[in-house]
Design an enzyme around this catalytic site. Structure first.
Site, PDB file in Angstrom:
ATOM      1  N   TYR A   1       0.874  -1.171   0.000  1.00 24.85           N
ATOM      2  CA  TYR A   1       0.000   0.000   0.000  1.00 24.85           C
ATOM      3  C   TYR A   1       0.906   1.213   0.000  1.00 24.85           C
ATOM      4  CZ  TYR A   1      -3.424   3.547   0.988  1.00 24.85           C
ATOM      5  OH  TYR A   1      -4.205   4.670   0.895  1.00 24.85           O
TER       6      TYR A   1
ATOM      7  N   ASP B   1      -1.954  -1.571  -4.110  1.00 29.27           N
ATOM      8  CA  ASP B   1      -2.394  -0.217  -4.437  1.00 29.27           C
ATOM      9  C   ASP B   1      -1.171   0.685  -4.399  1.00 29.27           C
ATOM     10  OD1 ASP B   1      -4.844   2.087  -2.948  1.00 29.27           O
ATOM     11  OD2 ASP B   1      -3.490   2.277  -4.658  1.00 29.27           O
TER      12      ASP B   1
ATOM     13  N   HIS C   1     -12.428   0.788  -4.439  1.00 29.84           N
ATOM     14  CA  HIS C   1     -11.645  -0.003  -5.391  1.00 29.84           C
ATOM     15  C   HIS C   1     -12.442  -1.252  -5.773  1.00 29.84           C
ATOM     16  CE1 HIS C   1      -7.504   1.845  -4.768  1.00 29.84           C
ATOM     17  NE2 HIS C   1      -8.199   2.379  -3.771  1.00 29.84           N
TER      18      HIS C   1
END
Length: 951
Positions: A106, A147, A248
């Site tokens: 992330y 991500d 998402h």
């Protein structure tokens, strides 16, 4: 092997969404981001029960990452090498699973830019890049997943200019990502989709998902050891549309067991080439008007008839047993849309195949799954995404728009020829052919082959979006009925999850019970259905009258102790039935499958029409269309560009009209987006139509209905123009029936008309009376306002009004409303009050309603009309207005409220016959057909005496 990444955005609050997706997609390995869960609050047991082991690192209210796998997980590290004193959040975890090194990422968001958070993002990126150098050339296969909070290219955002100063799209972020990839990593999505806009994130705000205003933030980077095994990659976009889903969507890749054979380089493009237009194709396309790609389309619907027929004017097709879908294809992407405007994202192989077709087009067809015998299987299409059983096919049978040409008004046979010439066919995309054969023999052949039914389509029919047309008919081998599930029942002593479904259809706004269905599903299907039922169970019976679900019948004379479990009426299924009995119940019903593409409120009992009557009616309609003089001639004529009173190269201009300087601004602003029609086009139309229109506006107070942002933007009425009008405009003070003091604009000339247009008044709404006699209307108006009726029934009602008027010696004048109905004017000569005019209109519509009461009503309240056409006489009152004669309407197509002769008021006439493009040409041919409306008017006393004697 299927490997996925999913930014869950709070794992505990969205655990139900995660578990639902895990069951549906069944990935082998999953990387999760934004856990927002402390380590001891992670839902390990629930994931274990779903078949997944997990390693994770989380922090309260902050980020957190996790890796899930069906196999054993060996954790390698829970942070990147190095350190940073600022914003120390959980952002990286690494594990060894099934011979793969998986790094779950992330990456810091970095907003706002500039600032310390963005600086931290770049530092963290550098730490990731340093660690990646150590991994990229290892003998072990490595995948860095998650991500990245970076859009690497302009293809990764729907609107690059919007993100110029966003940390996700800053050049520094993109450069850092590029440097990382250049170490020797393969970006999986971009490798498989080199030129396509693939999005993985949609903001919660402003319906970003509905507009597909997305970004690609979630990436898979593969080292050389594993890149050769990359077989597929997809975004499960539909999950983003689930209730309470993350912003998402899950993204996944598929790895083969070993390296795939390398593709040979070839000089031939992998894209399907644009077909080269032949002379015939070019000729066909030239007959269609130029127009922008239409938006918010609905498919043309067919009418069910009882039996097959044979007629030389019809084409016959197979009726496919699947999901109806419009396909919008542009910029190497395709979207499949259901009849209720829902995206069919689950059928991505179809969209992918269409996206390779190098054109811009809108086509119509049916998504089906074919069994081994090549027959469509409705139950298989529902389970296709999970099981992949059968062959997924998109049978294409119509084309609505192609490369800047609106094809909907072309005859079906011409649209079919265009479609056959341009459609690239393969195993997934197929042309659904139409046959000029004996319709009865075609039906019997379908029956023998076990096909659901056939379609019969008039060869010269236009495409009427959203209409249930008489020019398209369907004949079913088996009687099918869509129904709403109102309950499941469980018999006494049964071990089954449920014994039957209590089903209904909507009638006059309420759900009416029509019986039960107790067969047609497997044990596995029952479990799937029960999973859908559980959240809908309620104590409230959804039917208008609570049924006895254990009622004995001729075929089941004893009670079985069936107990109902009521459900909220949100699920639709399809059933086979033998018949509907005299008491309105289904007989021999068998479950065929759930219908996700249906709105429960639209499910009504489908009653077959008489075939002979329907076919004869359509033939008569087509005959009329060949001879109708004005609409057909007018449709081919356009406003000539040289007629413009505005300079073509200026977006803002001041022009003196009737001595009054008027400002015309933002001339290129699009007011009708489906058709590409601008404010400039609107001003030019009203400039040209003014000589015909101003006599019906002169000396009349105006209600200003303003659409400053076009037909789909917010609109509002403005009646009071005090201190807002130019000095060259006239006004009238007026106290309305609420005691409010207002000052109305009074139209006097072309300048008044164009000033209203400059305010965004797409439609023009004059009073029925003039300032010289404000309490005495010049005409009486009867407004035919349909609900679910076909326009042919509006025409029938208009002719009934004409008959009543002619029987009492009253001449009346029809015009299309430009929307869904018709207006009929009776001249009154300003000799009577509004009350007298309204009373007279009520007498006429009362007489008309008696003749056609089956589908008309005088009920003012919409909720009490039962779906019938409203014969509106109450428009005849002070201050009331309707769209004036020759007015444009804020409807797709830029339709016009146009006077017609009574000879033209016949089946086949539609509002689409008169638009901004052809109305001026028609007027130059016909002149003003409405002149009599401003005549001396009727003698009301004499007319009422005559009516009394006649009726």
């Amino acid at each position: 092997m299927k490997i996925a990444t999913y930014n869950i955005n709070n794992i505990n609050s969205r655990l139900d969404v995660l578990l639902r997706w895990l069951e549906e997609a069944a990935p082998d390995i999953v990387c999760l981001q934004e856990l927002k869960s402390e380590k001891n609050n992670f839902p390990e047991q629930q994931l274990k029960a779903a078949g997944y082991n997990a390693v994770w690192k989380g922090q309260k209210s902050w980020n957190g990452v996790a890796i899930l796998a069906k196999s054993e997980i060996k954790e390698l590290r829970d942070d990147l090498p190095g350190g940073d004193e600022e914003f120390t959040h959980s952002r990286y975890i690494e594990a060894f699973i099934d011979g793969l090194v998986i790094g779950c990422i992330y990456l810091p968001n970095g907003n706002p830019y500039p600032g310390p958070k963005f600086d931290y993002k770049l530092r963290w990126f550098q730490r990731l890049s340093d660690h990646a150098k150590d991994l990229v050339d290892r003998d072990l296969p490595v995948i860095l997943i998650g991500d990245y909070n970076v859009m690497p290219t302009e293809l990764d955002t729907y609107k690059p200019e919007k993100y110029v100063n966003n940390a996700l799209f800053r050049p520094e972020s993109r450069e850092a990502y590029k440097n990382l990839v250049d170490q020797g990593w393969t970006d999986a999505i971009r490798t498989l989709y080199p030129t396509e806009r693939i999005f993985t994130f949609w903001d919660y705000m402003r319906d970003a998902y509905g507009r597909n205003a997305g970004l690609r933030l979630d990436h898979f980077l593969l080292n050389k050891k594993v890149a050769g095994r990359l077989a597929d990659a997809q975004v499960d976009k539909h999950v983003r549309g689930w209730e309470h889903a993350s912003d998402h969507a899950p993204v996944w890749i598929e790895l083969a067991d070993s390296d795939l054979p390398e593709k040979e380089e070839t000089a031939v493009s992998t894209e399907t080439e644009k077909p080269k237009a032949t002379g015939d194709l070019a000729s066909l396309l030239s007959r269609a008007p130029k127009a922008k790609m239409p938006a918010k389309l609905q498919p043309m619907k067919a009418t069910l008839v009882r039996e097959p027929f044979d007629d030389p004017g019809w084409l016959y097709e197979i009726k496919w047993d699947g999901y109806r879908a419009l396909a919008v294809i542009q910029h190497h992407q395709a979207e499949l849309i259901s009849r209720n405007s829902i995206s069919f994202d689950q059928f991505h192989p179809v969209a992918d195949a269409l996206g390779k077709w190098n054109v811009n087009a809108v086509i119509d067809g049916e998504i089906v799954v074919l069994d081994a015998d090549g027959k469509s299987d409705f139950s298989a299409i529902q389970n296709w995404q999970r099981r992949k059983d059968g062959q997924l096919v998109y049978n294409v049978f119509d084309i609505l728009w192609y490369e800047g040409r609106d094809l909907r008004e072309l005859p079906l046979i011409d649209r079919k020829a265009i479609l056959e010439a341009v459609l690239p066919t393969d195993d997934i995309i197929r042309l659904s052919k139409a046959f000029a054969v004996n319709g009865i023999e075609f039906f019997h052949a379908a029956e023998k082959a076990g096909i659901e039914g056939i379609m019969a389509k008039k060869a010269n029919s236009a495409y009427s979006a959203g209409d249930r047309s008489k020019e398209w008919l369907k004949v079913k081998v088996e009687r099918r009925q869509e129904v709403v599930i109102g309950a499941f029942t469980r018999n006494a002593g049964t071990e089954k999850l449920f014994s039957a479904l209590a089903i209904g259809v909507y009638e006059k706004g309420v759900l009416r019970y029509i019986g039960k269905v107790g067969t047609g599903w497997s044990e596995k299907k029952q479990k799937e259905m029960m999973a859908e039922f559980e959240s809908l169970i309620t104590n409230v019976c959804p039917f208008d009258v609570e049924p006895d679900v254990d009622e004995p019948s001729q075929f089941r004379p004893r009670r079985l102790g069936a107990k109902p479990f009521w459900l909220k009426p949100e699920l639709v299924c399809e059933v086979n039935i033998a018949e509907i009995t005299s008491d309105g119940k289904v007989r021999q019903a068998s479950f065929k499958g759930m219908r996700k593409d249906k709105n429960p409120k639209e499910v009504v009992l489908e009653v077959p029409e008489d075939t002979t009557t329907m076919v004869a009616g359509v033939d008569e309609t087509q005959s009329h269309l060949k001879i109708a003089p004005h609409p057909k001639k007018a449709m081919s004529k356009k406003i000539k560009p040289e007629a413009s009173f505005l300079d073509a190269d200026k977006d803002n201009q001041t022009v003196k009209v009737d001595g009054c300087p008027l400002a015309f601004n933002h001339l290129s602003k699009v007011y009708w987006p489906e058709d590409g029609i601008t404010k400039r086009d609107m001003f030019n139309y009203y400039d040209q139509v003014a000589e015909y229109m101003v006599p019906y506006l002169k000396d009349r107070p105006m209600s200003l209905n303003r659409f400053p942002n076009g037909i789909h933007g917010p609109s509002f009425y403005q009646k009071n123009v005090k201190d807002k009008v130019p000095g060259c405009m006239a006004t009238m003070p007026h106290t309305n029936d609420k005691g409010e003091e207002k000052e109305y604009l009074v139209a006097t000339n072309k300048a008044s008309l164009l000033w209203m247009a400059s305010l965004g008044c797409i439609e023009i709404n004059p009073w029925f009376s003039r300032v010289q006699s404000p309490h005495n209307p010049d005409f009486c108006v009867i407004d035919l306002d349909p609900d679910k009726q076909h326009f042919d029934q509006v025409i029938e009602a208009a002719q009934e009004v004409r008959k009543v008027c002619e029987s009492i010696g009253v001449k009346c004048y029809p015009k299309t409303s430009g929307s869904t109905g018709m207006h009929i004017y009776i001249p009154m000569g300003a000799k009577y009050t509004y009350d007298q005019s309204q009373m007279f209109a009520k007498i006429i519509v009362t007489l008309v309603q008696k003749q056609i009461s089956a589908y008309t009503t005088l009920e003012r309240m919409v909720k009490n009309r039962d779906g019938k056409m409203y014969l509106d006489f109450l428009q005849n009152r002070p201050d009331a207005t309707i769209a004036g004669v020759y007015s444009l309407r804020p409807k797709p197509g830029a339709t016009v409220s146009m006077p017609v002769t009574w000879d033209e008021v016949k089946p086949g006439l539609t509002m689409r016959h008169f638009t901004i493009h052809n109305s001026i040409a028609r007027l130059k041919e016909t002149g003003d057909l409405f002149r009599g409306v401003l005549g001396p008017g009727i003698d009301l006393q004499e007319t009422l005496l005559k009516a009394k004697s006649v009726f």
